[in-house]
Design a protein around this motif. Structure first.
Motif, short mmCIF file in Angstrom:
data_model
loop_
_atom_site.label_atom_id
_atom_site.label_comp_id
_atom_site.label_asym_id
_atom_site.label_seq_id
_atom_site.Cartn_x
_atom_site.Cartn_y
_atom_site.Cartn_z
N TYR A 64 -35.12 6.72 -37.17
CA TYR A 64 -34.12 7.55 -36.50
C TYR A 64 -33.95 8.92 -37.15
O TYR A 64 -33.61 9.90 -36.46
CB TYR A 64 -32.78 6.81 -36.45
CG TYR A 64 -32.86 5.53 -35.66
CD1 TYR A 64 -33.30 5.54 -34.33
CD2 TYR A 64 -32.54 4.31 -36.22
CE1 TYR A 64 -33.40 4.38 -33.60
CE2 TYR A 64 -32.63 3.13 -35.50
CZ TYR A 64 -33.07 3.17 -34.18
OH TYR A 64 -33.17 2.01 -33.46
N HIS A 91 -34.89 3.93 -27.39
CA HIS A 91 -33.45 4.04 -27.21
C HIS A 91 -33.12 5.44 -26.70
O HIS A 91 -33.80 6.41 -27.04
CB HIS A 91 -32.71 3.79 -28.52
CG HIS A 91 -32.78 2.36 -28.99
ND1 HIS A 91 -32.29 1.31 -28.26
CD2 HIS A 91 -33.30 1.82 -30.13
CE1 HIS A 91 -32.50 0.18 -28.91
NE2 HIS A 91 -33.13 0.46 -30.04
N GLY A 95 -27.23 9.09 -29.63
CA GLY A 95 -26.94 8.81 -31.03
C GLY A 95 -27.77 9.65 -31.97
O GLY A 95 -27.30 10.10 -33.02
N LYS A 96 -29.04 9.88 -31.60
CA LYS A 96 -29.91 10.70 -32.44
C LYS A 96 -29.52 12.18 -32.36
O LYS A 96 -29.72 12.92 -33.34
CB LYS A 96 -31.36 10.46 -32.02
CG LYS A 96 -31.86 9.07 -32.41
CD LYS A 96 -33.15 8.69 -31.72
CE LYS A 96 -32.93 8.30 -30.28
NZ LYS A 96 -34.15 7.78 -29.62
N SER A 127 -22.73 9.24 -39.12
CA SER A 127 -22.38 7.82 -39.12
C SER A 127 -21.04 7.60 -39.81
O SER A 127 -20.17 6.86 -39.30
CB SER A 127 -23.46 7.01 -39.83
OG SER A 127 -24.68 7.06 -39.13
N LEU A 174 -28.20 3.72 -35.25
CA LEU A 174 -27.46 4.03 -34.04
C LEU A 174 -26.20 3.21 -33.79
O LEU A 174 -25.32 3.65 -33.04
CB LEU A 174 -28.38 3.86 -32.81
CG LEU A 174 -29.66 4.70 -32.81
CD1 LEU A 174 -30.47 4.40 -31.56
CD2 LEU A 174 -29.35 6.19 -32.92
N ASP A 175 -26.10 2.04 -34.36
CA ASP A 175 -25.11 1.08 -33.87
C ASP A 175 -23.66 1.52 -34.07
O ASP A 175 -22.79 1.15 -33.28
CB ASP A 175 -25.36 -0.27 -34.54
CG ASP A 175 -26.75 -0.78 -34.21
OD1 ASP A 175 -26.90 -1.54 -33.25
OD2 ASP A 175 -27.71 -0.38 -34.91
N PHE A 177 -22.51 4.48 -33.63
CA PHE A 177 -22.17 5.36 -32.52
C PHE A 177 -21.88 4.55 -31.25
O PHE A 177 -20.98 4.89 -30.48
CB PHE A 177 -23.31 6.35 -32.26
CG PHE A 177 -23.70 7.15 -33.46
CD1 PHE A 177 -22.78 7.93 -34.14
CD2 PHE A 177 -25.00 7.12 -33.94
CE1 PHE A 177 -23.13 8.66 -35.25
CE2 PHE A 177 -25.38 7.85 -35.06
CZ PHE A 177 -24.44 8.62 -35.72
N VAL A 275 -26.45 5.88 -26.13
CA VAL A 275 -26.87 5.46 -27.48
C VAL A 275 -27.77 4.24 -27.38
O VAL A 275 -28.88 4.21 -27.91
CB VAL A 275 -25.65 5.16 -28.36
CG1 VAL A 275 -26.10 4.65 -29.74
CG2 VAL A 275 -24.78 6.40 -28.52
N LYS A 276 -27.27 3.21 -26.69
CA LYS A 276 -28.04 2.00 -26.45
C LYS A 276 -27.68 1.45 -25.07
O LYS A 276 -26.51 1.47 -24.67
CB LYS A 276 -27.78 0.94 -27.52
CG LYS A 276 -28.50 1.18 -28.84
CD LYS A 276 -28.43 -0.04 -29.75
CE LYS A 276 -29.34 0.12 -30.96
NZ LYS A 276 -29.33 -1.09 -31.83
#
Length: 550
Positions: A64, A91, A95-96, A127, A174-175, A177, A275-276
């Motif tokens: 990431y 993904h 988020g990135k 984050s 990412l999680d 976010f 994000v996901k």
């Protein structure tokens, strides 16, 4: 001496209706903000302290951080092997993009491996910021949900002292976010619930107010004095229209107008899906809650047909908030891919907007195929049912410093680890608390229990549909806020209402207080293996309570 207020009974009924639909918030707003902000400050200090440790990339930061650098420099993810051309990533980019923003502020490592500024701070700052924001927003949401500043701060503290949320707030993946986006959407949904019910109460109150009679015709005289009867016809039409609207209001309830917080909820959910993809299930869950709450509000307001009322009055705006807005917002997160020329499949079907849309859709189908076929074995993979008891947390980082190196002072050697492990007092009690929430909903049909169950279920149950997929414990992070809210609800039940006996309140306060101390002590105990501290190997081994934690 004044006489009795002829509108007194009406005012009393209106006030009672408003308090039933939307009870007032407790205490001083300023005190509520200061208290919840204090919890967030504690969370921020914990997350930002030594944020750059361990140095270098670890676990999925290897992917990431490079994707974020590509977005920062080119507007799309760049192939990190060749340092040119598009990368195939699985993904969405939002988020990135958040990581790219902090890399632009503080530093990054380019594709060739050359550092600029402070790279670790660059890819972890966002984050930590969003992990801290989640604590504040959940505390505010819980305060509104339970009408208690104390319980709001309690919920925020549980989230602040959970090990999984802490670890995810200190790594560039990412999680965090995704979870924060869902928490923001939850807060907006609760604000919309209060706002919609307050509007409903106000408009029902206005409908109860006596209406003035029709105005006399110009020039005075009676309504029938107009030779051509035009004024009389207009008055009759107005009375008929008002009567029809009264009948519709009696059947369905009034219209509520634009629901800004509901639209904001849809926007936050769309960003979460940016994000996901897994946020899609939360969109479905929150949409179901919203329409169910609309039906309940109209029933409470006296509508004779509350279901039809919600469908006729609320459904169009509901569809805009939970279908149109999330789709538009999700597509907006792909702006960089659309406005640049180098993204994966960007020109697969040629030039032009139509070709770009076709290429984007092909990209999404390729990503879907990847996720459907992701079944490779992994040492830290785990089944979703094991997440609830934290049977297999993920070791993001581990090293074994020898005596006299890296701050190791034990001749037997040391350990240094970042273990994505939740706080046992939060996860184990929260999982058991789901049964309490189910019982509360069955017994009382309390909307807060339904929120906990639906929110948790929409974040957790879909994973059970893919038993052969490679999955990890940290995928459960979006479940955590709802476990925390369930514990908070149980704490509120333990404390009892304000009119409860002193003995009941004291027993509840002692129970909740002891539990809070246990949460704090467990976080402090596990902190060294959450924050990559160098500790003696024997101390590390003592914290490995189960074989699955090694």
């Amino acid at each position: 001496m004044t006489g009795p207020d002829p509108l007194g009974p009406q005012r009393s009924r209106s006030q009672a209706l408003r308090e039933r639909l939307c009870p007032p918030m407790p205490g001083s707003p300023l005190a509520g903000w200061l208290a919840t902000l204090s919890v967030a400050v504690v969370a921020g200090l914990l997350r930002f302290w030594n944020l750059t440790q361990p140095r270098g990339v670890y676990f999925d930061e290897v992917y990431y951080t490079k994707d974020a650098w590509g977005l920062l420099t080119a507007g799309y993810e760049i192939n990190s092997t060749t340092c040119s051309g598009p990368a195939y990533v699985v993904h969405p980019p939002f988020g990135k993009w958040l990581m790219a923003a902090s890399e632009g502020l503080f530093g990054y490592t380019n594709c060739a491996g050359a550092p600029h500024g402070d790279p670790e701070l660059g890819w972890r700052f966002s984050s930590a910021l969003f992990g801290t924001l989640a604590v504040l927003v959940l505390a505010r949401a819980a305060r509104r949900m339970f009408r208690s500043t104390l319980l709001g701060c309690f919920a925020g503290l549980l989230l602040a002292l959970d090990g999984l949320e802490f670890v995810q707030s200190r790594i560039g993946i990412l999680d965090i976010f995704l979870m924060t986006g869902i928490v923001v959407a939850l807060a907006c949904l609760l604000l919309d619930r209060d706002d919609g019910r307050a509007r409903l109460a106000d408009r029902l109150t206005a409908a109860l107010a006596p209406r003035p009679g029709p105005a006399p015709p110009p020039g005075g005289g009676s309504l029938g004095a107009n030779a051509d009867g035009a004024h009389s016809a207009d008055a009759d039409a107005a009375v008929a229209a008002a009567g029809r609207e009264d009948r519709l209001r009696e059947l369905y309830g009034p219209r509520l107008g634009l629901r800004k917080w509901r639209l904001a909820c849809g926007g936050a959910l769309g960003l979460s899906m940016g994000v996901k993809w897994s946020a899609l299930y939360t969109i479905i869950g929150f949409a179901a809650l919203a329409i169910a709450w609309d039906i309940g509000a109209r029933r409470t307001g006296g509508a004779r047909q509350p279901v039809l009322g919600a469908l006729r009055r609320d459904l169009p705006a509901w569809a805009a908030a939970f279908v149109v807005v999330p789709i538009v917002t999700f597509l907006a997160t792909w702006t960089g891919w659309f406005i640049t020329d180098g993204g994966y499949y960007r020109h697969f079907y040629g030039d032009g907007f139509g070709a770009a849309v076709h290429g984007w859709w092909k990209y999404q189908m390729a990503v879907l195929k990847f996720h459907e076929g992701l079944d490779q074995g992994h040492a830290f993979a785990s089944h979703p049912m094991s997440w609830l008891v934290m049977a297999r947390p993920v070791a993001y980082y581990y090293s074994s410093p020898a005596y006299g190196t890296s701050g190791c002072h034990d001749p037997a050697g040391c350990s240094r680890e970042v273990l994505a492990l939740g706080n046992p007092a939060v996860w184990w009690v929260g999982t058991a608390g789901l049964l309490g929430m189910l019982a509360w909903w069955v017994a009382r049909r309390d909307w807060r229990a339904a929120l906990v169950l639906v929110g948790f279920g929409s974040a957790f149950l879909p994973w059970l549909l893919f038993p052969n997929r490679t999955m990890f414990f940290f995928y459960a992070l979006p479940c955590l806020p709802f476990l925390v809210l369930g514990i908070t609800a149980l704490a509120g039940l333990a404390l009892g209402p304000r009119e409860a006996s002193d003995a009941r309140r004291l027993t509840g306060a002692l129970t909740v207080g002891v539990y809070t101390i246990v949460v704090v002590l467990l976080f402090a105990y596990f902190y060294p293996i959450l924050a990559a501290q160098v500790i003696p190997y024997s101390s590390w081994r003592a914290r490995m309570w189960f074989p699955g934690w090694i």
